[in-house]
Design a protein around this motif. Sequence first.
Motif, PDB file in Angstrom:
ATOM      1  N   ARG A   9      -1.611  -1.366  -0.051  1.00  0.00           N
ATOM      2  CA  ARG A   9      -0.748  -0.525   1.200  1.00  0.00           C
ATOM      3  C   ARG A   9      -1.306  -1.032   2.492  1.00  0.00           C
ATOM      4  O   ARG A   9      -0.521  -1.346   3.343  1.00  0.00           O
ATOM      5  CB  ARG A   9      -0.982   0.936   0.876  1.00  0.00           C
ATOM      6  N   VAL A  12      -0.192  -4.787   3.191  1.00  0.00           N
ATOM      7  CA  VAL A  12       1.115  -4.755   3.433  1.00  0.00           C
ATOM      8  C   VAL A  12       1.762  -4.286   4.811  1.00  0.00           C
ATOM      9  O   VAL A  12       2.300  -4.936   5.743  1.00  0.00           O
ATOM     10  CB  VAL A  12       2.074  -4.060   2.354  1.00  0.00           C
ATOM     11  N   LEU A  23       6.221 -10.907   5.196  1.00  0.00           N
ATOM     12  CA  LEU A  23       6.216 -10.283   3.660  1.00  0.00           C
ATOM     13  C   LEU A  23       7.042 -10.897   2.631  1.00  0.00           C
ATOM     14  O   LEU A  23       6.915 -10.720   1.288  1.00  0.00           O
ATOM     15  CB  LEU A  23       6.752  -8.869   3.739  1.00  0.00           C
ATOM     16  N   ALA A  68       0.803  -7.882  -6.668  1.00  0.00           N
ATOM     17  CA  ALA A  68       1.055  -9.398  -6.316  1.00  0.00           C
ATOM     18  C   ALA A  68       1.169 -10.514  -7.374  1.00  0.00           C
ATOM     19  O   ALA A  68       0.474  -9.857  -8.612  1.00  0.00           O
ATOM     20  CB  ALA A  68       0.097  -9.835  -5.186  1.00  0.00           C
ATOM     21  N   LEU A 102       3.831 -11.191  -2.545  1.00  0.00           N
ATOM     22  CA  LEU A 102       3.686  -9.911  -2.684  1.00  0.00           C
ATOM     23  C   LEU A 102       5.079  -9.178  -3.781  1.00  0.00           C
ATOM     24  O   LEU A 102       6.189  -9.631  -3.174  1.00  0.00           O
ATOM     25  CB  LEU A 102       3.847  -9.136  -1.576  1.00  0.00           C
ATOM     26  N   THR A 104       8.091  -7.213  -4.934  1.00  0.00           N
ATOM     27  CA  THR A 104       9.187  -6.401  -4.252  1.00  0.00           C
ATOM     28  C   THR A 104       9.067  -4.914  -4.042  1.00  0.00           C
ATOM     29  O   THR A 104       9.054  -4.370  -3.027  1.00  0.00           O
ATOM     30  CB  THR A 104      10.511  -6.889  -4.629  1.00  0.00           C
ATOM     31  N   THR A 107       5.648  -3.324  -2.698  1.00  0.00           N
ATOM     32  CA  THR A 107       5.776  -3.763  -1.136  1.00  0.00           C
ATOM     33  C   THR A 107       6.667  -2.775  -0.300  1.00  0.00           C
ATOM     34  O   THR A 107       6.406  -2.267   0.546  1.00  0.00           O
ATOM     35  CB  THR A 107       6.202  -4.969  -0.792  1.00  0.00           C
TER      36      THR A 107
END
Length: 222
Positions: A9, A12, A23, A68, A102, A104, A107
């Motif tokens: 977290r 991101v 991203l 990931a 990463l 979807t 993220t």
Amino acid sequence: MAELEHFFRVLVQTLAGQNPARLHQPLAIGEVSRVLPYREARRRLPLDSVEEYETLLIRLCAGEGGFAQADAATQQEFAAEVQRPLPDLGVIRRRAESHLVLRTEPTAEALNGMPEERFAPPEDGQMGGWADGQQHEATEERTDGPTASPERASPLEFVVEHPAAIRCAFCGGVLPATRHVNFCPHCGMGQDVGKCGKCGADVDVGWRYCVTCGEELHGVTS
């Protein structure tokens, strides 16, 4: 798992604050420590040492938690280190040029806590290449749909997932629906499912256990 989710977290959110377009792009493993240096991570996470920081990065690269995805060989090497009592932290330097994508949904959740919405892939020409430095041109338009209201605006544009859209499991880009797709036109990742090493059954991206025999999976294999 909680500490890995917190690490993801923070990574991101930091990356979104620096350059939201990144991203959508594969991220070199060696670049993670530049995006989120240990000193910054220690300020935002309960870390006592660089070793703890690098162990979390190894777990992320191994595909733990489905946050990931790396290529199969890279992910398997990191997964093997996770199983050791004392992981070889040097694997981060050895695989510094390998890339992570990463995922979807986690993220999007890390950005705004709204799992029913997903960020749209970037416009053509904004995504870096995945293999051998070559760019992969996006061949599909983003799915039309209502966008987030201005008061919920964020550095990324969000769209409501169209139920009929087939999306890449790695970057979330829309895949062509009228042809067989081996590789994503947005990020270049292969779309074939892997095989369970014990029973040979098909396994999907992000699965931790085989649904046929229950074998623990260490990354999707080809």
